[in-house]
Write an enzyme that holds these catalytic residues in place. Structure first.
Site, mmCIF file in Angstrom:
data_model
loop_
_atom_site.group_PDB
_atom_site.id
_atom_site.type_symbol
_atom_site.label_atom_id
_atom_site.label_comp_id
_atom_site.label_asym_id
_atom_site.label_seq_id
_atom_site.Cartn_x
_atom_site.Cartn_y
_atom_site.Cartn_z
ATOM 1 N N ARG A 184 0.800 -1.219 0.000
ATOM 2 C CA ARG A 184 0.000 0.000 0.000
ATOM 3 C C ARG A 184 0.836 1.274 0.000
ATOM 4 O O ARG A 184 0.347 2.338 0.415
ATOM 5 C CB ARG A 184 -0.954 0.000 1.193
ATOM 6 N N CYS A 185 2.084 1.218 -0.451
ATOM 7 C CA CYS A 185 2.882 2.445 -0.563
ATOM 8 C C CYS A 185 2.164 3.438 -1.480
ATOM 9 O O CYS A 185 1.700 3.069 -2.561
ATOM 10 C CB CYS A 185 4.265 2.155 -1.157
ATOM 11 N N GLU A 186 2.122 4.689 -1.074
ATOM 12 C CA GLU A 186 1.443 5.697 -1.871
ATOM 13 C C GLU A 186 2.280 6.181 -3.055
ATOM 14 O O GLU A 186 1.736 6.711 -4.029
ATOM 15 C CB GLU A 186 1.063 6.888 -0.993
#
Length: 340
Positions: free
Chosen positions: A248-250
């Site tokens: 879920r890294c932006e």
């Protein structure tokens, strides 16, 4: 080049001189010289700085330091002692020395409070922590700082607007016995340092520390602890494989290096390697450093001064990036002309 800034430069408490010499005997060819240089802050060091064109040094306590102490009370007491000691020493040399806070990382709120004290009372330039904190009844546990329970600490860092330097320490306990004991010559700069810090730094990326604290600035030594050399592969797997599976890294790993992560030349004086990092990371995110007294001024400064680079990039990496990142006051030769 005059006016260089160095920021992975170690010291130890003079009262621990014998312990420092014992540590040095495990890795230094000249342990007596190493211990003398390590327990000195101003006298020997200033002579080297003047001779080799280093205008300003940010001091930090030597590894493994407080991160090797698994008793929380003892670790906190030593951290406070170290910070008060170095604050007193650098007070006499405000245009030549700054300091990073030494922190016990057993408790996030306690670490945040000590950092705040060091920055607001003593004017320290940030914090340097030696990778994971040893913990547990026998020191065999490792505390990482990439979980949400550490948000109170990262919030303090960003509120104070100071960087965090993640520095290596030696593997210990069962980690040492399992991975390194039969491969002891790989402990330290040959492999284990990069192994530990790259795991920790990438854990901060993948566990969302920079997403929750988007202005946080992290510094990695030794030209990025191998991460820049794997950048394409990391990016490929994060973006093309791991994110479809739930990561879920932006942002991308490259964007974190553009916005949040810096690397230094400490202990890594290779022209071809630096040029690769300049292409991969950019001169705007690279900082000169030495790693004294583990490395020597002559090797680091002679190499950097002789680099076949354009003067703008040499000035950025040699001092201007550090002046901006650490908001440095005027120091010796801070406006000197940069020669080829």
């Amino acid at each position: 080049m005059l006016g260089k800034v160095a920021l992975e430069e170690a010291f130890a408490l003079p009262r621990l001189h014998e312990k420092t010499r014992w540590w040095a005997s495990l890795f230094a060819v000249k342990p007596d010289q190493h211990a003398a240089e390590m327990t000195d802050v101003a006298d020997i060091r200033l002579g080297y700085m003047d001779k080799h064109g280093v205008g300003y040094t940010i001091l930090s306590y030597t590894a493994p330091g407080v991160q090797d102490i698994w008793d929380p009370t003892e670790a906190q007491a030593l951290a406070v002692e170290i910070n008060d000691y170095v604050a007193g020493v650098i007070k006499d040399h405000p245009t030549r020395f700054g300091a990073f806070a030494t922190l016990s990382m057993h408790d996030a709120a306690e670490a945040a409070a000590e950092l705040r004290r060091c920055v607001t009372r003593h004017g320290f330039k940030g914090a340097l922590v030696n990778d994971t904190q040893r913990a547990g009844p026998d020191g065999d546990d490792m505390i990482f700082y990439d979980g949400p329970e550490w948000d109170v600490f990262w919030a303090a860092i960003t509120e104070l607007d100071v960087p965090f330097y993640l520095h290596p320490r030696n593997p210990t306990g069962t980690q040492y016995e399992t991975l390194w004991a039969r491969r002891q010559w790989l402990v330290g700069p040959p492999l284990s340092f990069a192994h530990g810090v790259s795991l920790h730094a990438l854990g901060m990326v993948t566990n969302g520390v920079f997403d929750r604290h988007p202005t946080l600035q992290l510094v990695l030594g030794h030209l990025g602890e191998h991460i820049p050399f794997d950048m394409w592969r990391i990016n490929h797997w994060f973006e093309d494989v791991k994110k479809p599976l739930g990561l879920r890294c932006e942002r991308t790993i490259r964007e974190y290096f553009q916005k949040n992560i810096w690397i230094t030349t400490s202990g890594h004086f290779s022209t071809t390697t630096l040029q690769f990092c300049m292409a991969e990371v950019g001169a705007d995110r690279i900082l000169f450093s030495i790693d004294y007294p583990f490395e020597c001024f002559a090797d680091a400064c002679g190499w950097f001064d002789g680099l076949p680079l354009n003067l703008a990039d040499k000035a950025k990496m040699g001092r201007e990036n550090a002046r901006r990142l650490f908001k440095l006051p005027d120091f010796r030769d801070c406006t000197a002309h940069v020669d080829a």
